[in-house]
Motif scaffolding. Sequence first.
Motif, PDB file in Angstrom:
ATOM      1  N   TRP A 208       0.641  -1.192   0.092  1.00 58.68           N
ATOM      2  CA  TRP A 208       0.084   0.014   0.073  1.00 58.68           C
ATOM      3  C   TRP A 208       0.736   1.336   0.054  1.00 58.68           C
ATOM      4  O   TRP A 208       0.700   2.213  -0.929  1.00 58.68           O
ATOM      5  CB  TRP A 208      -1.109  -0.211   1.134  1.00 58.68           C
ATOM      6  CG  TRP A 208      -2.117  -0.768   1.161  1.00 58.68           C
ATOM      7  CD1 TRP A 208      -2.358  -2.068   1.554  1.00 58.68           C
ATOM      8  CD2 TRP A 208      -3.185  -0.434   0.227  1.00 58.68           C
ATOM      9  NE1 TRP A 208      -3.630  -2.465   1.124  1.00 58.68           N
ATOM     10  CE2 TRP A 208      -4.162  -1.398   0.351  1.00 58.68           C
ATOM     11  CE3 TRP A 208      -3.703   0.685  -0.460  1.00 58.68           C
ATOM     12  CZ2 TRP A 208      -5.461  -1.358  -0.337  1.00 58.68           C
ATOM     13  CZ3 TRP A 208      -4.995   0.618  -1.194  1.00 58.68           C
ATOM     14  CH2 TRP A 208      -5.665  -0.379  -0.900  1.00 58.68           C
TER      15      TRP A 208
ATOM     16  N   GLU B 272       2.404   2.259  -3.186  1.00 61.26           N
ATOM     17  CA  GLU B 272       1.223   2.509  -4.053  1.00 61.26           C
ATOM     18  C   GLU B 272       1.004   1.256  -5.124  1.00 61.26           C
ATOM     19  O   GLU B 272       0.730   1.645  -6.450  1.00 61.26           O
ATOM     20  CB  GLU B 272       1.318   3.795  -4.924  1.00 61.26           C
ATOM     21  CG  GLU B 272       1.258   4.921  -3.877  1.00 61.26           C
ATOM     22  CD  GLU B 272       1.319   6.409  -4.634  1.00 61.26           C
ATOM     23  OE1 GLU B 272       1.770   6.330  -5.828  1.00 61.26           O
ATOM     24  OE2 GLU B 272       1.615   7.034  -3.722  1.00 61.26           O
ATOM     25  N   ASP B 273       1.232   0.075  -4.741  1.00 65.65           N
ATOM     26  CA  ASP B 273       1.048  -1.028  -5.641  1.00 65.65           C
ATOM     27  C   ASP B 273      -0.380  -1.376  -6.010  1.00 65.65           C
ATOM     28  O   ASP B 273      -0.729  -1.920  -7.212  1.00 65.65           O
ATOM     29  CB  ASP B 273       1.872  -2.404  -5.004  1.00 65.65           C
ATOM     30  CG  ASP B 273       3.189  -2.331  -4.944  1.00 65.65           C
ATOM     31  OD1 ASP B 273       3.748  -1.462  -5.754  1.00 65.65           O
ATOM     32  OD2 ASP B 273       3.991  -3.136  -4.117  1.00 65.65           O
ATOM     33  N   TYR B 274      -1.059  -0.863  -5.007  1.00 63.17           N
ATOM     34  CA  TYR B 274      -2.705  -1.118  -5.219  1.00 63.17           C
ATOM     35  C   TYR B 274      -3.310   0.118  -5.612  1.00 63.17           C
ATOM     36  O   TYR B 274      -2.962   1.122  -5.206  1.00 63.17           O
ATOM     37  CB  TYR B 274      -3.412  -1.478  -3.949  1.00 63.17           C
ATOM     38  CG  TYR B 274      -2.891  -2.713  -3.119  1.00 63.17           C
ATOM     39  CD1 TYR B 274      -2.648  -3.771  -4.057  1.00 63.17           C
ATOM     40  CD2 TYR B 274      -2.323  -2.849  -1.990  1.00 63.17           C
ATOM     41  CE1 TYR B 274      -2.342  -5.002  -3.521  1.00 63.17           C
ATOM     42  CE2 TYR B 274      -1.822  -3.900  -1.209  1.00 63.17           C
ATOM     43  CZ  TYR B 274      -2.013  -4.913  -1.966  1.00 63.17           C
ATOM     44  OH  TYR B 274      -1.542  -6.060  -1.386  1.00 63.17           O
ATOM     45  N   LYS B 275      -3.917   0.281  -6.712  1.00 58.57           N
ATOM     46  CA  LYS B 275      -4.450   1.343  -7.255  1.00 58.57           C
ATOM     47  C   LYS B 275      -5.883   1.043  -7.924  1.00 58.57           C
ATOM     48  O   LYS B 275      -6.367  -0.167  -8.160  1.00 58.57           O
ATOM     49  CB  LYS B 275      -3.731   1.930  -8.725  1.00 58.57           C
ATOM     50  CG  LYS B 275      -2.421   2.230  -8.279  1.00 58.57           C
ATOM     51  CD  LYS B 275      -1.442   2.789  -9.255  1.00 58.57           C
ATOM     52  CE  LYS B 275      -0.196   3.006  -8.817  1.00 58.57           C
ATOM     53  NZ  LYS B 275       0.659   3.521  -9.902  1.00 58.57           N
TER      54      LYS B 275
ATOM     55  N   THR C 218      -8.798  11.867 -12.913  1.00 59.72           N
ATOM     56  CA  THR C 218      -8.529  11.969 -11.642  1.00 59.72           C
ATOM     57  C   THR C 218      -9.604  12.882 -11.030  1.00 59.72           C
ATOM     58  O   THR C 218     -10.368  13.732 -11.574  1.00 59.72           O
ATOM     59  CB  THR C 218      -7.195  12.644 -11.463  1.00 59.72           C
ATOM     60  OG1 THR C 218      -7.261  13.910 -12.012  1.00 59.72           O
ATOM     61  CG2 THR C 218      -5.936  11.794 -11.986  1.00 59.72           C
TER      62      THR C 218
END
Length: 68
Positions: free
Chosen positions: A48, A51-54, A60
């Motif tokens: 997290w 920022e591996d999970y998006k 935006t």
Amino acid sequence: MTQSAHQKNVMIPKTYPCPRCQTRTPWQDNPNKPFCSARCKLIDLGAWANEDYKVAAEETPFSGELPE
């Protein structure tokens, strides 16, 4: 002849797969829920932070409010 666990009134602990490594883990009395260990918990926290999970999005948030 043997009886099944249900017939003997034996409590079988509920288990679930760890979201990180998929190891079957007991839910009750697990201080690292939903993970199997503190190691898996920290690996997930690091993902997290990295920022591996998006969440996929077309644009935006507030992109219409920014000057071009």
